[in-house]
Design a protein around this motif. Structure first.
Motif, mmCIF file in Angstrom:
data_model
loop_
_atom_site.group_PDB
_atom_site.id
_atom_site.type_symbol
_atom_site.label_atom_id
_atom_site.label_comp_id
_atom_site.label_asym_id
_atom_site.label_seq_id
_atom_site.Cartn_x
_atom_site.Cartn_y
_atom_site.Cartn_z
ATOM 1 N N UNK A 187 46.061 2.588 -8.704
ATOM 2 C CA UNK A 187 46.978 2.237 -7.632
ATOM 3 C C UNK A 187 47.996 1.196 -8.103
ATOM 4 N N UNK A 188 47.544 0.209 -8.867
ATOM 5 C CA UNK A 188 48.469 -0.780 -9.428
ATOM 6 C C UNK A 188 49.534 -0.101 -10.297
ATOM 7 N N UNK A 189 49.091 0.823 -11.141
ATOM 8 C CA UNK A 189 50.036 1.581 -11.983
ATOM 9 C C UNK A 189 51.072 2.295 -11.123
ATOM 10 N N UNK A 190 50.613 2.980 -10.089
ATOM 11 C CA UNK A 190 51.523 3.749 -9.249
ATOM 12 C C UNK A 190 52.492 2.834 -8.491
ATOM 13 N N UNK A 191 51.999 1.670 -8.040
ATOM 14 C CA UNK A 191 52.876 0.735 -7.339
ATOM 15 C C UNK A 191 54.003 0.248 -8.238
ATOM 16 N N UNK A 192 53.689 -0.097 -9.469
ATOM 17 C CA UNK A 192 54.701 -0.603 -10.389
ATOM 18 C C UNK A 192 55.653 0.503 -10.830
ATOM 19 N N UNK A 193 55.112 1.679 -11.134
ATOM 20 C CA UNK A 193 55.950 2.780 -11.613
ATOM 21 C C UNK A 193 56.876 3.335 -10.529
ATOM 22 N N UNK A 194 56.431 3.304 -9.282
ATOM 23 C CA UNK A 194 57.248 3.860 -8.198
ATOM 24 C C UNK A 194 58.539 3.078 -7.992
ATOM 25 N N UNK A 195 58.587 1.862 -8.506
ATOM 26 C CA UNK A 195 59.807 1.060 -8.393
ATOM 27 C C UNK A 195 60.886 1.524 -9.360
ATOM 28 N N UNK A 196 60.491 2.260 -10.399
ATOM 29 C CA UNK A 196 61.417 2.650 -11.439
ATOM 30 C C UNK A 196 61.707 1.549 -12.432
ATOM 31 N N UNK A 197 61.137 0.371 -12.208
ATOM 32 C CA UNK A 197 61.394 -0.785 -13.073
ATOM 33 C C UNK A 197 60.358 -0.917 -14.180
ATOM 34 N N UNK A 198 59.250 -0.218 -14.047
ATOM 35 C CA UNK A 198 58.166 -0.306 -15.016
ATOM 36 C C UNK A 198 57.713 1.083 -15.444
#
Length: 536
Positions: A393-404
Motif C-alpha cells: 500500500x505504501x508503494x502504491x500511495x507513493x507511485x500514484x503521485x507520479x513523483x516516485x
C-alpha cells in the motif's frame, strides 16, 4: 457466555487492560501441567546473530521476553504501570539534586540460580560488560549516560552519570541492565547460543532444532529473592510458531494456553466479537509503533525534500483501515499519543490529507528530478503477515503521485536487521516496542549518539540541548517543551517517518489466571503472573 469488549481509558499515559471474558481467580494451581504460551517471535543462532539471549546483544521484544523471566534487574515496572520499583534492590534513589548520582542497595541473600551469591561487584560487572562490548545490535546506547559504576561493599552500587537523567530508574528496569553470573559470562565476549544464567524468578531450558529455539521452558528458580511473586509452581513454556494462524488453532484446540504477539487483525476481530466460553480476550492500549527509517547519507534520500515529499504523500488512515483495522491508529509523531509530551508534529506540518501538489512543490524547489526511484525494504517474518500488505500500500500511495518510482523488497529478520545496521538500505520499515513508557525512549534510541538504528542523522540541538534538558526534569510534564521541540525538528528533517501505533492483545484458555497482567506497559511478557485455576 456472551463477551463484550470494553474500552477503558489509559491512566497517566500508561496502559489499562480490558478483560473480555470470565476466568479463575489469582489462586494457586490445581494442576501440575505446564502453562504453554504461544508466540510468533523466532529465535535463531547464526553467524550474524550468534548470541540472541546475551543481554549485551539482545535488543528486541522477543529476546527481552525471555530475559525478563530469567535475568534480574535492580528495578522493575509494577504490574499496573507507574514509576519503577526496586526488584533485586531493596532501595534505590538519586542522592543529589542534579540527578547525576544514583545509589542502590541490594536485597540480602540474593542468589544466582546455581546458588552463588549476587553482589554489588556482579551488578557492576554485568552493566560494565554491556557498555564494554558495545555491540552494534545491542542496548549499550540505553546505558550510554553512565560515566562510572562503583561497587561499595557487598550490597551498595553507585552510578555516576555523565549528565542528569530522571529516566535512569526506568533504564535499570530493562534487561540491558540485567545481572548475569560472572562465572558464565566473559567480560569482553558474547555468550553464544541460548544459555542464560541469572538470578531471576525462573531458570531456562532451551529446546532447539537446527539452531532455532522452538521451546523455552521456564522452571521456578528456588534461589530467587526479589519483588516478583510467581503465581504458579508449574513450569511455563514459551513455544514459537511460524505464523499467527497456526498459533490460533493451537489455542482453540487446547495445545497451548495463551497467545500474545503477534496476532493477525482478522484473529483479533474474531476474538473480540465471537469469543467462546473457553477463551478469554484482553485488549490494551498500546505503545507499539511502526515507522520508516532512512539512511540519510544514501543518495536516494539524502536530500531532505525527498523525505518531506514522502511524508506529504503517505496516507496513514488508509494503511490502518485497510491493513490493520481497529487494531492500529495513525501516528503523527515519534512519541505515541498516550505518552506525556506527545504532539502531532507531522500532522501540523503536512496535514492529515496527502497532497501531491505540495509534495511536487517540495521536490521542485529542491531541484530534484522525478520520479524518484526508491526501494522500500521490510522484514517478512518479524512483525506479522500485515507487513507485506502495508508495504504494498505504501508503494502504491507513493507511485500514484507520479513523483516516485517505488519497489518493495522483503527479507527475513536476521538478514534484514544485519543489513539495516550495515547501512545497506536507503529506506526500511521497522517497529518499536518501548523499553519503558517515557517520551525519552521514543526519542533517544532513534536520535541520540549510538542509536538503535545506527542512523547517520545527527542534530546537535537535539543531542546536546533538548535530550539533556528533558532528562533533567523529574516531573515529566515539565519536560514537555523540550520533548515537543524534538518532535517538531523530526517532522521537519524526517530522519524517521512514523506511521501508526497499535494496541496489544492477549488471548488465553479460560482456566488461566492473571492474563490481564501478562503484558506490562512496555509490551513485555510477565509470565510470573500466570497461574492455572478453574474456568467458569
Amino acid at each position: 457466555m456472551n463477551r463484550k469488549t470494553l474500552v477503558l481509558p489509559a491512566v497517566i499515559g500508561l496502559l489499562a487492560p480490558v478483560l473480555t471474558a470470565c476466568g479463575g481467580s489469582d489462586g494457586g494451581d490445581e494442576s501440575g501441567d505446564a502453562i504453554v504460551v504461544g508466540t510468533t517471535d523466532r529465535f535463531s543462532v547464526s553467524s550474524s546473530a550468534p548470541a540472541p539471549l546475551d543481554p549485551a546483544y539482545a535488543y528486541d521484544a522477543g529476546s527481552w521476553n525471555i530475559l525478563r523471566q530469567t535475568i534480574q534487574t535492580l528495578m522493575h515496572l509494577p504490574r499496573g504501570g507507574g514509576e519503577p520499583e526496586p526488584e533485586a534492590a531493596e532501595r534505590c534513589g538519586f542522592t543529589d539534586n542534579g540527578n547525576e548520582r544514583y545509589e542502590c542497595t541490594l536485597r540480602d541473600d540474593l542468589k544466582f540460580s546455581d546458588g552463588g551469591d549476587v553482589t554489588a561487584e556482579d551488578v557492576k560487572f554485568s552493566i560494565d560488560r554491556v557498555l564494554g562490548i558495545k555491540h552494534k545490535n545491542g542496548p549499550a546506547g540505553l546505558l550510554a549516560n553512565i560515566d562510572t559504576i562503583e561497587a561499595s561493599g557487598e550490597h551498595k552500587v553507585v552510578f555516576h552519570l555523565k549528565s542528569g537523567d530522571a529516566t535512569f530508574p526506568y533504564k535499570l528496569a530493562t534487561p540491558a541492565a540485567g545481572i548475569v553470573n560472572p562465572e558464565s559470562y566473559k567480560a569482553n565476549k558474547l555468550r553464544d547460543g541460548f544459555r542464560v544464567d541469572g538470578s531471576g524468578p525462573y531458570t531456562l531450558e532451551a529446546e532447539t532444532k537446527k539452531n532455532k529455539l522452538v521451546k523455552a521452558v521456564f522452571t521456578k528458580n528456588p534461589h530467587y529473592k526479589g519483588a516478583l511473586k510467581p503465581k504458579s509452581d508449574n513450569k511455563i513454556e514459551l513455544r514459537s510458531f511460524d505464523d499467527a494462524g497456526a498459533m490460533g488453532k493451537s489455542l482453540e484446540s487446547g495445545d497451548i494456553d495463551m497467545m500474545a504477539r503477534s496476532m493477525q487483525p482478522e484473529q483479533i476481530k474474531k476474538l473480540a466479537d465471537d469469543a467462546t466460553d473457553k477463551i478469554e480476550f484482553v485488549e490494551m492500549s498500546g505503545l507499539e509503533m511502526r515507522y520508516l527509517g532512512f539512511d540519510t547519507d544514501a543518495p536516494e534520500v539524502k536530500e531532505k525534500a525527498v523525505r518531506q515529499a514522502m511524508a506529504q504523500l503517505v496516507d496513514r488512515g488508509e494503511i490502518t483501515s485497510k491493513v490493520y483495522g481497529a487494531t492500529a491508529e495513525p501516528l503523527y509523531s515519534l512519541v505515541p499519543a498516550t505518552i506525556t509530551g506527545h504532539t502531532n508534529s507531522f500532522f501540523n506540518k503536512y496535514g492529515g490529507v496527502p497532497s501531491t501538489d505540495k509534495a511536487r512543490s517540495l521536490l521542485e524547489k529542491a531541484g530534484i528530478r522525478t520520479p524518484v526511484k526508491l526501494t522500500l525494504n521490510y522484514t517478512t517474518d518479524h512483525y506479522g503477515a500485515g507487513t507485506k500488505k502495508e508495504f504494498e500500500l505504501l508503494r502504491d500511495q507513493l507511485n500514484s503521485s507520479g513523483l516516485f518510482d517505488v519497489k518493495i523488497k522483503g527479507t527475513e529478520w536476521l538478514k534484514f536487521r544485519a543489513a539495516e545496521l550495515d547501512g545497506e538500505y536507503a529506506v526500511y520499515g521497522m517497529g518499536w516496542f518501548p523499553d519503558f513508557p517515557d517520551a525519552d525512549n521514543f526519542i533517544a534510541p532513534f536520535l541520540d549518539k549510538d542509536n538503535f538504528l545506527a542512523s547517520p542523522y545527527a542534530n546537535r540541538t537535539i543531542r546536546d540541548t533538548l535530550i539533556p534538558q528533558s532528562r533533567q526534569e523529574t516531573d515529566r510534564l515539565s519536560a514537555s517543551d523540550s520533548i515537543e521541540a524534538v518532535q517538531d525538528i523530526v517532522a521537519n528533517d524526517v530522519p524517521v517517518l512514523p506511521l501508526w501505533q497499535g494496541k496489544q492483545y492477549v488471548a488465553a484458555r479460560d482456566d488461566i489466571t492473571g492474563v490481564q497482567w501478562a503484558l506490562n506497559s512496555s509490551s513485555n511478557l510477565q509470565l510470573w503472573e500466570l497461574g492455572r485455576g478453574v474456568g467458569e
